[in-house]
Every structure is written in structure tokens, then in C-alpha cells.
Design a protein around this motif. Structure first.
Motif, PDB file in Angstrom:
ATOM      1  N   ASN A  13      17.256 -15.588  -7.182  1.00 29.64           N
ATOM      2  CA  ASN A  13      16.540 -14.593  -7.986  1.00 29.64           C
ATOM      3  C   ASN A  13      16.911 -13.177  -7.531  1.00 29.64           C
ATOM      4  OD1 ASN A  13      14.734 -13.054  -9.445  1.00 29.64           O
ATOM      5  ND2 ASN A  13      13.012 -14.441  -9.131  1.00 29.64           N
ATOM      6  N   GLN A  14      17.988 -12.645  -8.102  1.00 29.05           N
ATOM      7  CA  GLN A  14      18.459 -11.319  -7.710  1.00 29.05           C
ATOM      8  C   GLN A  14      17.444 -10.226  -8.043  1.00 29.05           C
ATOM      9  OE1 GLN A  14      21.267 -10.376  -6.182  1.00 29.05           O
ATOM     10  NE2 GLN A  14      22.592 -12.172  -6.253  1.00 29.05           N
ATOM     11  N   SER A  15      16.714 -10.388  -9.129  1.00 27.06           N
ATOM     12  CA  SER A  15      15.755  -9.355  -9.519  1.00 27.06           C
ATOM     13  C   SER A  15      14.578  -9.280  -8.558  1.00 27.06           C
ATOM     14  CB  SER A  15      15.250  -9.614 -10.939  1.00 27.06           C
ATOM     15  OG  SER A  15      14.544 -10.848 -11.014  1.00 27.06           O
ATOM     16  N   LEU A  16      14.312 -10.376  -7.861  1.00 31.58           N
ATOM     17  CA  LEU A  16      13.198 -10.401  -6.912  1.00 31.58           C
ATOM     18  C   LEU A  16      13.596  -9.770  -5.580  1.00 31.58           C
ATOM     19  CD1 LEU A  16      10.271 -11.418  -6.513  1.00 31.58           C
ATOM     20  CD2 LEU A  16      11.226 -13.569  -5.680  1.00 31.58           C
ATOM     21  N   PHE A  17      14.892  -9.814  -5.258  1.00 32.07           N
ATOM     22  CA  PHE A  17      15.391  -9.275  -3.994  1.00 32.07           C
ATOM     23  C   PHE A  17      16.567  -8.331  -4.268  1.00 32.07           C
ATOM     24  CE2 PHE A  17      13.437 -13.346  -3.043  1.00 32.07           C
ATOM     25  CZ  PHE A  17      12.646 -13.054  -1.934  1.00 32.07           C
ATOM     26  N   VAL A  27       7.214  -6.207  -4.899  1.00 27.62           N
ATOM     27  CA  VAL A  27       6.724  -6.528  -3.552  1.00 27.62           C
ATOM     28  C   VAL A  27       5.672  -7.620  -3.605  1.00 27.62           C
ATOM     29  CG1 VAL A  27       5.516  -5.635  -1.531  1.00 27.62           C
ATOM     30  CG2 VAL A  27       7.261  -4.246  -2.639  1.00 27.62           C
ATOM     31  N   GLU A  28       4.766  -7.531  -4.574  1.00 27.92           N
ATOM     32  CA  GLU A  28       3.715  -8.547  -4.693  1.00 27.92           C
ATOM     33  C   GLU A  28       4.315  -9.911  -5.046  1.00 27.92           C
ATOM     34  OE1 GLU A  28       1.116  -6.794  -7.556  1.00 27.92           O
ATOM     35  OE2 GLU A  28      -0.181  -5.877  -6.019  1.00 27.92           O
ATOM     36  N   ASN A  29       5.335  -9.916  -5.887  1.00 29.24           N
ATOM     37  CA  ASN A  29       5.998 -11.179  -6.233  1.00 29.24           C
ATOM     38  C   ASN A  29       6.714 -11.774  -5.028  1.00 29.24           C
ATOM     39  OD1 ASN A  29       5.137 -11.099  -8.900  1.00 29.24           O
ATOM     40  ND2 ASN A  29       6.981 -10.077  -9.638  1.00 29.24           N
ATOM     41  N   LYS A  30       7.363 -10.922  -4.250  1.00 27.52           N
ATOM     42  CA  LYS A  30       8.027 -11.411  -3.033  1.00 27.52           C
ATOM     43  C   LYS A  30       7.000 -11.973  -2.053  1.00 27.52           C
ATOM     44  CE  LYS A  30      10.577  -7.674  -2.352  1.00 27.52           C
ATOM     45  NZ  LYS A  30      11.554  -6.721  -1.738  1.00 27.52           N
ATOM     46  N   LEU A  31       5.889 -11.286  -1.941  1.00 27.42           N
ATOM     47  CA  LEU A  31       4.822 -11.741  -1.048  1.00 27.42           C
ATOM     48  C   LEU A  31       4.327 -13.120  -1.462  1.00 27.42           C
ATOM     49  CD1 LEU A  31       2.971 -11.066   1.316  1.00 27.42           C
ATOM     50  CD2 LEU A  31       1.469  -9.856  -0.283  1.00 27.42           C
ATOM     51  N   GLN A  32       4.167 -13.318  -2.758  1.00 26.32           N
ATOM     52  CA  GLN A  32       3.719 -14.616  -3.266  1.00 26.32           C
ATOM     53  C   GLN A  32       4.734 -15.710  -2.937  1.00 26.32           C
ATOM     54  OE1 GLN A  32       2.807 -14.604  -7.458  1.00 26.32           O
ATOM     55  NE2 GLN A  32       2.635 -16.826  -7.575  1.00 26.32           N
ATOM     56  N   VAL A  33       6.020 -15.408  -3.093  1.00 26.14           N
ATOM     57  CA  VAL A  33       7.076 -16.382  -2.803  1.00 26.14           C
ATOM     58  C   VAL A  33       7.080 -16.735  -1.322  1.00 26.14           C
ATOM     59  CG1 VAL A  33       9.582 -16.671  -2.647  1.00 26.14           C
ATOM     60  CG2 VAL A  33       8.554 -15.797  -4.741  1.00 26.14           C
ATOM     61  N   LEU A  34       6.968 -15.729  -0.463  1.00 20.47           N
ATOM     62  CA  LEU A  34       6.967 -15.976   0.982  1.00 20.47           C
ATOM     63  C   LEU A  34       5.775 -16.839   1.390  1.00 20.47           C
ATOM     64  CD1 LEU A  34       7.996 -12.396   2.160  1.00 20.47           C
ATOM     65  CD2 LEU A  34       9.373 -14.471   2.392  1.00 20.47           C
ATOM     66  N   THR A  83       0.821  -1.218   0.000  1.00 22.47           N
ATOM     67  CA  THR A  83       0.000   0.000   0.000  1.00 22.47           C
ATOM     68  C   THR A  83       0.855   1.269   0.000  1.00 22.47           C
ATOM     69  OG1 THR A  83      -0.097   0.102   2.428  1.00 22.47           O
ATOM     70  CG2 THR A  83      -1.799  -1.186   1.279  1.00 22.47           C
ATOM     71  N   ASN A  84       2.183   1.104   0.071  1.00 23.06           N
ATOM     72  CA  ASN A  84       3.054   2.263   0.247  1.00 23.06           C
ATOM     73  C   ASN A  84       3.885   2.624  -0.985  1.00 23.06           C
ATOM     74  OD1 ASN A  84       2.190   2.436   2.887  1.00 23.06           O
ATOM     75  ND2 ASN A  84       3.858   1.177   3.678  1.00 23.06           N
ATOM     76  N   PHE A  85       3.654   1.928  -2.105  1.00 23.14           N
ATOM     77  CA  PHE A  85       4.414   2.220  -3.314  1.00 23.14           C
ATOM     78  C   PHE A  85       3.532   2.869  -4.359  1.00 23.14           C
ATOM     79  CE2 PHE A  85       7.219  -1.236  -1.742  1.00 23.14           C
ATOM     80  CZ  PHE A  85       8.402  -0.512  -1.736  1.00 23.14           C
ATOM     81  N   GLY A  86       4.099   3.883  -5.022  1.00 25.51           N
ATOM     82  CA  GLY A  86       3.365   4.530  -6.093  1.00 25.51           C
ATOM     83  C   GLY A  86       3.718   3.972  -7.453  1.00 25.51           C
ATOM     84  N   GLY A  87       4.959   3.441  -7.586  1.00 21.83           N
ATOM     85  CA  GLY A  87       5.416   2.940  -8.877  1.00 21.83           C
ATOM     86  C   GLY A  87       4.974   1.516  -9.119  1.00 21.83           C
ATOM     87  N   ASP A  88       4.513   1.240 -10.337  1.00 18.72           N
ATOM     88  CA  ASP A  88       4.051  -0.103 -10.669  1.00 18.72           C
ATOM     89  C   ASP A  88       5.169  -1.125 -10.545  1.00 18.72           C
ATOM     90  OD1 ASP A  88       1.543   0.820 -11.156  1.00 18.72           O
ATOM     91  OD2 ASP A  88       1.832   1.053 -13.318  1.00 18.72           O
ATOM     92  N   GLY A  89       6.401  -0.725 -10.948  1.00 22.65           N
ATOM     93  CA  GLY A  89       7.519  -1.658 -10.881  1.00 22.65           C
ATOM     94  C   GLY A  89       7.793  -2.107  -9.467  1.00 22.65           C
ATOM     95  N   ASP A  90       7.850  -1.157  -8.540  1.00 21.20           N
ATOM     96  CA  ASP A  90       8.088  -1.480  -7.140  1.00 21.20           C
ATOM     97  C   ASP A  90       6.972  -2.359  -6.583  1.00 21.20           C
ATOM     98  OD1 ASP A  90      10.463  -0.115  -6.980  1.00 21.20           O
ATOM     99  OD2 ASP A  90       9.548   1.753  -6.304  1.00 21.20           O
ATOM    100  N   LEU A  91       5.759  -2.015  -6.927  1.00 17.45           N
ATOM    101  CA  LEU A  91       4.614  -2.774  -6.425  1.00 17.45           C
ATOM    102  C   LEU A  91       4.648  -4.213  -6.930  1.00 17.45           C
ATOM    103  CD1 LEU A  91       1.986  -2.844  -4.849  1.00 17.45           C
ATOM    104  CD2 LEU A  91       0.808  -1.999  -6.888  1.00 17.45           C
ATOM    105  N   ASN A  92       5.002  -4.385  -8.182  1.00 12.61           N
ATOM    106  CA  ASN A  92       5.088  -5.741  -8.734  1.00 12.61           C
ATOM    107  C   ASN A  92       6.136  -6.578  -8.010  1.00 12.61           C
ATOM    108  OD1 ASN A  92       3.090  -5.341 -10.632  1.00 12.61           O
ATOM    109  ND2 ASN A  92       4.512  -4.686 -12.242  1.00 12.61           N
TER     110      ASN A  92
END
Length: 210
Positions: free
Chosen positions: A65-69, A33-40, A22-31
Motif C-alpha cells: 500500500n504505497q498510499s499508506l506509506f 497517520v491514523e490509518n497507519k496506526l490502525q494497521v500497526l 496531535t502534530n498535523f494540521g491537515g486532514d489528509g496527513d492526519l488520516n
């Protein structure tokens, strides 16, 4: 029933990333975070079902996965993921695959000294598990510790690590895992390169690529 340290860690990580969505304005950042959330969430589900083989596979993909983290904070998350989450069930995992996870995570430590300390601790724990392929796993981690010493300019300590039976172990094993052989030949090539012994450098490089 109280949660284990592993369960508490993964729940806290999930909660933290849910808040971040809920704290990101950029689509890239949000994607990301959402991908990391799914992995966790996937790691939590596999852990709760005690699907150790699938959990190992998921862990290997996750830490590589360096791009994910991408951020330093993500590096700290992965180090703690290993120290707290993986520590809870590491004796159930294939030792060599566990070693590969540890090596990937070590690359996200804050500095070379921390990475060496992290890998040394992981190696000692792998020794105690006595799981399948633990001897290869110990050599694999030791070779990466030696590489860290070499990259830090300490050739003597790098050679000391290699001398700890790594070459003899590889010679006596009928079919060492390719990842272990590759790690040995890569380190050997880097040592030869450091000493400007280019003939042996190319020879080890060919063996590494084989």
C-alpha cells in the motif's frame, strides 16, 4: 517479562504514530497517520495471537500500500518492520508469500544497492527456513535482484543471477506459482528489450501477460 525485539519495535512504532496524530494540521496527513496506526495495531494483535496466516495476509497488503506509506521515513519504517518484526516469525510463514513481502519492501530502500543487499539477505534466510515453496521463493527473489542489476545498467550481473538455475527450476516444476513465472518472463522481456531483440521481447511479454 521483557518484550521481544519484535514486540518492542511494533510498540515503539505505535507510540510514535500516536504522538504524530496531535502534530498535523491537515486532514489528509492526519488520516494517513491514523490509518497507519490502525494497521500497526492490527499487526500487533495478530502477532500476539499467533495468527500467522492472517498476519501474512495483513503484511502483504500493508507493504504493497504505497498510499499508506508515501514518505521516505515510511520506507525506513517498512524496511525495519521486515528486519525486526517479520524476522521474529518468518520461519512460520509461507516462503513464497514472505518473498513477495520482501520484494515489496525492497522497493522502499534508499537506493538500488541497499535494495540488492536487503533482498540478498532475505533470500539467504528463506533458504534456511526450508518452508513450503521455499525453492520458488528463492527464485522469485533472485529474479528481482537480477532486475535491479539490469535497471542499474549491469546486464552481466543480471544474466548471472538468471543463470543460477532459475530457468531450469521453472522447467522442472510441474506447476510453478504464477507470480514466479511472471517474474521470470518479465525479466526476460526486459533483457531482450535492453538488447533490442524485439521479437523475443514481445514473445516474453506475451508470456508475462498470460
Amino acid at each position: 517479562m521483557s518484550l521481544s525485539a519484535a514486540e518492542q519495535f511494533i510498540d515503539d512504532a505505535i507510540s510514535s504514530h500516536q504522538t504524530k496524530t496531535t502534530n498535523f494540521g491537515g486532514d489528509g496527513d492526519l488520516n494517513i497517520v491514523e490509518n497507519k496506526l490502525q494497521v500497526l495495531k492490527e499487526l500487533k494483535e495478530l502477532y500476539s495471537q499467533k495468527l500467522w496466516h492472517q498476519l501474512t495476509e495483513s503484511l502483504e497488503l500493508t507493504v504493497a500500500n504505497q498510499s499508506l506509506f508515501p514518505s521516505p521515513d515510511d520506507g525506513e519504517l517498512l524496511v525495519n518492520l521486515y528486519k525486526i518484526f517479520v524476522n521474529d516469525f518468518e520461519e512460520r510463514l509461507n516462503a513464497l508469500r514472505l518473498a513477495r513481502v520482501a520484494v515489496h519492501v525492497s522497493s522502499r530502500c534508499k537506493n538500488r544497492e541497499e535494495a540488492i543487499e536487503f533482498l540478498t539477505s532475505a533470500m539467504e534466510k528463506i533458504k534456511t527456513t526450508r518452508q513450503t515453496s521455499f525453492e520458488e521463493a528463492v527464485v522469485y527473489v533472485r529474479l528481482h535482484i537480477a532486475l535491479l542489476y539490469l535497471h542499474g545498467g549491469d546486464e552481466s550481473k543480471a544474466k548471472t543471477e538468471v543463470a543460477k538455475e532459475a530457468k531450469q527450476d521453472l522447467a522442472q516444476w510441474k506447476a510453478p506459482d504464477p507470480s514466479v513465472s511472471a517474474a521470470y518472463h518479465y525479466l526476460a522481456a526486459q533483457l531482450y528489450k535492453h538488447n533490442r531483440d524485439f521479437a523475443n521481447f514481445y514473445g516474453s511479454g506475451i508470456l508475462y501477460m498470460a
